[in-house]
Write an enzyme that holds these catalytic residues in place. Structure first.
Site, PDB file in Angstrom:
ATOM      1  N   SER A  23     -17.194 -15.348  40.599  1.00 48.53           N
ATOM      2  CA  SER A  23     -16.506 -15.521  41.865  1.00 48.53           C
ATOM      3  C   SER A  23     -15.000 -15.519  41.625  1.00 48.53           C
ATOM      4  O   SER A  23     -14.454 -14.541  41.148  1.00 48.53           O
ATOM      5  CB  SER A  23     -16.999 -16.796  42.547  1.00 48.53           C
ATOM      6  OG  SER A  23     -16.689 -16.780  43.904  1.00 48.53           O
ATOM      7  N   ASP A  53     -23.790 -10.682  49.728  1.00 48.49           N
ATOM      8  CA  ASP A  53     -22.820 -11.727  49.417  1.00 48.49           C
ATOM      9  C   ASP A  53     -21.894 -11.975  50.597  1.00 48.49           C
ATOM     10  O   ASP A  53     -21.270 -11.047  51.115  1.00 48.49           O
ATOM     11  CB  ASP A  53     -22.007 -11.323  48.184  1.00 48.49           C
ATOM     12  CG  ASP A  53     -21.273 -12.485  47.542  1.00 48.49           C
ATOM     13  OD1 ASP A  53     -20.876 -13.409  48.281  1.00 48.49           O
ATOM     14  OD2 ASP A  53     -21.089 -12.456  46.323  1.00 48.49           O
ATOM     15  N   HIS A 101     -24.212 -14.476  47.368  1.00 45.32           N
ATOM     16  CA  HIS A 101     -23.261 -15.036  46.421  1.00 45.32           C
ATOM     17  C   HIS A 101     -23.917 -15.920  45.363  1.00 45.32           C
ATOM     18  O   HIS A 101     -23.484 -15.966  44.224  1.00 45.32           O
ATOM     19  CB  HIS A 101     -22.207 -15.843  47.181  1.00 45.32           C
ATOM     20  CG  HIS A 101     -20.953 -16.082  46.408  1.00 45.32           C
ATOM     21  ND1 HIS A 101     -20.143 -15.063  45.964  1.00 45.32           N
ATOM     22  CD2 HIS A 101     -20.370 -17.233  45.977  1.00 45.32           C
ATOM     23  CE1 HIS A 101     -19.104 -15.560  45.316  1.00 45.32           C
ATOM     24  NE2 HIS A 101     -19.212 -16.877  45.305  1.00 45.32           N
TER      25      HIS A 101
END
Length: 740
Positions: free
Chosen positions: A592, A677, A712
């Site tokens: 991330s 995501d 995600h």
């Protein structure tokens, strides 16, 4: 883009189908001549006969369609902008992603049996039949348990004591049936304990559906609330709930609604709307169940609005006006509020005020004053005690204060580097407190501390199956000097008999470095798979987190963001210089915003790393932060800067990974993402990989894996997530010739 991580199965077309799709849609799957290499060089790696096919397969090469973007007199051309498809249905885009998946499958084909072995090894350490530590609330003991090969927990409760009859309140496995992805969001029992509200997401876009059931009859209510954040807060009338609705485009939760059971969602009352898109909106309830609050969270200012939980139809009022640079949160005890605040206190202090005077800061009184070298990160209130969580020099301290004026006491812990946090303590009128504890060598442990005398008892320690013995491992905590003279803390763990500080061990270095999020030195049983093969595992606590207090965060954001990247690089150099790792066996990993870190590091110092894992990476910083239609953009201007302003634009352009890809050698890289995501859109890593393929001048591996069913957080479920770890570890092990 509070950006966190992973993979899947059903997402890979067969190589032939992907090839036909790609060719039919104008994609080129040849060129680039990429192969494995034994070092970060152009020398092809010698392979055994059974890996020949994986060596000859060629990577996808995406077509280029120039897309020009101009701002502040600066022109950027993005050849892969066409990969963005907000509907995630464009055949051309799906074909390219599936071609990448097929290429990854082919290149890793010779490791498939090893990946299965690694997966079995990691999941084999998990206790199949396992339960959480029960907690008591409103006359019931609540807990969850896993059974056998089930991917999800079953939630249950017992009346009066744990000897009472078990009542299953929710079986997440049944809810997940028929879904490739499943996530349980908020789950809340009404004040009278008769009703349950729960939220589910089966797409991984973090748009939750809230449903309700009668816990007495098991009957499901007709009420359904869609497009929510998943948070559920009950009023004390047991028929009113509050929830937050999300904007379906930006995925920003911005509207708080009041819902009466038995009515349609269309009739719900909007009680608050956040019109400033730089704010996040949250919901909560004080532990004494007397106050419901809306939390207004901005990177540099925070506050709350409150109502009496017994009067759900009343209007929310600000606890204290929201002010630039002022962040506060609170807890309630009797008729007083205790407030954690950075008002005239960079590292925060704790104050208290009468419940009728919260809006007047002149009435706030110090409980724990500000100290320059101590970061006050959390606190918990009990009828007779106050517990504060502090960090000094990066080490956590839990301090117990007697509210009647008795002696303060620090709770004792055992390891040189550890994580200790206040656990879930739903009841206020008790002298017992739960603490969550872990270290790099100690599995997650729940302690119960006696707040009167400091004694402790272990309620549960995660059992690690197999031959795990913590005495076989050692952890260290050291400081490495960065290029500007700043000392960066690093936490290390290794297996004793496999480590000699002579610069021969492979080293796995992980970091995050954004949002003030601190990566604590916690235990992870999957990490043993690395340590037992001779790896040293390092967590670099770089600037951008809050390991060393609020200033540590501020020195790694906005115009100081470059410190995050150089700290990581300098930590690598320091660890090699101190012979914790072999200079040709260093592996770097981040996800991330940590994926942004990886993208910047491989542009700046690619020669340092044998391999890199970049998971759901936030790499197209400028384009994303200039596009307010993309989720989580405007509310992060105070983290990264607003590129609509020239100075921020120019600074962000100096490190944005996608904009700084250059013609040079890059390390072996594994990049992963999820098609759905919601935090970092799939097209960021997809474009980055395509550009890297075009620019890189080496023959090192560049693999891209797209989980076509997840978002995600990667694959859902207790076991499936270890498929991701197995792929990453096999990728790194293969580069070292480790195949068992």
């Amino acid at each position: 883009m509070e950006k966190h991580l992973k993979l899947g199965k059903k997402n890979v077309y067969s190589g032939k189908i992907a090839l036909l799709l790609a060719v039919g849609l104008g994609l080129t799957l040849t060129g680039c001549g990429e192969g494995g290499s034994d070092q970060n060089t152009k020398t092809p790696r010698k392979e055994t006969q059974n890996t020949m096919n994986s060596e000859t397969v060629q990577p996808p090469v995406a077509k280029k369609i120039p897309h020009t973007m101009e701002i502040h007199g600066d022109v950027r051309t993005d050849n892969y902008y066409w990969m963005r498809d907000d509907e995630r249905k464009a055949p051309e885009v799906l074909a390219y992603l599936n071609a990448e998946n097929s290429y990854t499958t082919a290149k890793m084909k010779h490791t498939e049996a090893f990946q299965e072995k690694l997966f079995d090894e990691m999941t084999g350490r998990l206790k199949k039949d396992d339960s959480s530590v029960p907690y008591q609330k409103n006359g019931y003991w609540y807990y969850s348990n896993f059974s056998g090969d089930q991917e999800y927990p079953v939630y249950a409760r017992r009346t009066g004591s744990m000897d009472g009859e078990e009542q299953v309140i929710l079986d997440a496995n049944k809810l997940a049936e028929g879904h490739e992805f499943f996530s349980l969001g908020g789950m809340a029992v009404s004040s009278d304990t008769t009703l349950l509200g729960y939220a589910t997401d089966v797409l991984s876009r973090r748009l939750y559906k809230i449903e309700f059931k009668n816990l007495g009859t098991g009957e499901k209510l007709a009420d359904i609330l869609v497009d929510t954040t998943g948070t559920i807060v009950w009023a004390n009338d047991n028929k009113t709930v509050f929830y937050i609705r999300k904007d379906p485009q930006t995925l920003l939760g911005y509207q708080v609604f009041r819902h009466k059971l038995g009515t349609d969602q269309a009739d719900d009352v909007l009680v608050y709307e956040e019109k400033d898109t730089t704010f996040y909106t949250g919901l909560g309830k004080t532990r004494d169940d007397s106050v419901i609050y809306i939390y207004h969270s901005h990177t540099s200012k925070k506050g709350a609005s409150v109502i009496d939980a017994n009067k759900p139809d009343s209007a929310f009022k600000l606890f204290h006006p929201i002010e630039d640079g002022h962040e506060y949160s609170f807890a309630k005890l009797g008729n007083e509020y205790y407030i954690r605040t950075n008002w005239q206190a960079k590292n925060f202090r704790l104050m208290k005020v009468d419940a009728t005077q919260t809006t007047d800061k002149s009435k706030w009184r110090d409980v724990v004053p500000h100290r320059n070298g101590v970061f006050l990160s959390d606190f918990e209130l009990f009828t007779n005690h106050l517990v504060v969580r502090e960090k000094e020099e990066g080490l956590t301290r839990l301090r117990v204060m007697d509210l009647a004026g008795g002696k303060d006491r620090d709770l004792a812990f055992d390891d040189p580097a550890f994580s200790a946090s206040i656990g879930y303590n739903p009841e206020i009128d008790t002298d017992k407190m739960r603490v969550n504890y872990s270290s790099l060598t100690t599995p997650s442990t729940v302690y119960e501390y006696d707040l009167k005398d400091g004694s402790r008892a272990i309620l549960k320690q995660d059992e690690v199956l197999g031959d795990f013995n913590p005495a076989n491992y050692a952890s260290e905590r050291l400081f490495i000097e960065a290029r500007d003279g700043t000392k960066v803390p690093v936490s290390l763990v290794y297996r004793k008999e496999l480590f000699k500080q002579d610069g021969v061990n492979p080293l796995y270095q992980y970091a995050y470095g954004s949002y003030g999020h601190t990566i604590e030195p916690r235990f992870d049983s999957s990490r043993l798979t690395l340590l037992d093969r001779g790896f040293v595992y390092a967590i670099a606590h770089i600037r951008g987190g809050q390991m060393l207090g609020r200033g540590w965060y501020e020195d790694g954001k906005l115009y100081n963001k470059m410190n995050t990247f150089t700290d990581f690089i300098d930590a690598t150099k320091g660890l090699v210089a101190q012979k914790y790792g072999a200079k040709d066996k260093i592996f770097a990993v981040g996800g991330s915003a940590g994926g942004l870190l990886m993208g910047a590091v491989v542009n700046m110092a690619p020669e340092l790393y044998r391999g890199v894992g970049a998971h759901v990476p936030f790499v197209d910083v400028l384009t994303t932060m200039l596009d307010t239609s993309i989720p989580l953009t405007t509310n992060e201007y105070d983290e990264w800067g607003n590129p609509n302003e020239t100075d921020y634009y120019e600074y962000m352009k100096t490190y944005s990974p996608y904009d700084n890809v250059t013609r040079q050698d890059y390390p072996n890289m594994l990049v992963t993402t999820g098609l759905h995501d919601s935090q970092v859109q799939y097209f960021e890593p997809a474009k980055w990989v395509a550009k890297l393929r075009d620019y890189k001048t080496d023959n090192n591996r560049l693999l891209f894996h797209v989980n076509m069913e997840a978002g995600h957080g990667g694959a859902s479920g207790r076991y499936k997530r270890y498929k991701d770890k197995a792929l990453e570890f096999a990728f790194f092990f293969d580069l070292l010739g480790i195949m068992e």
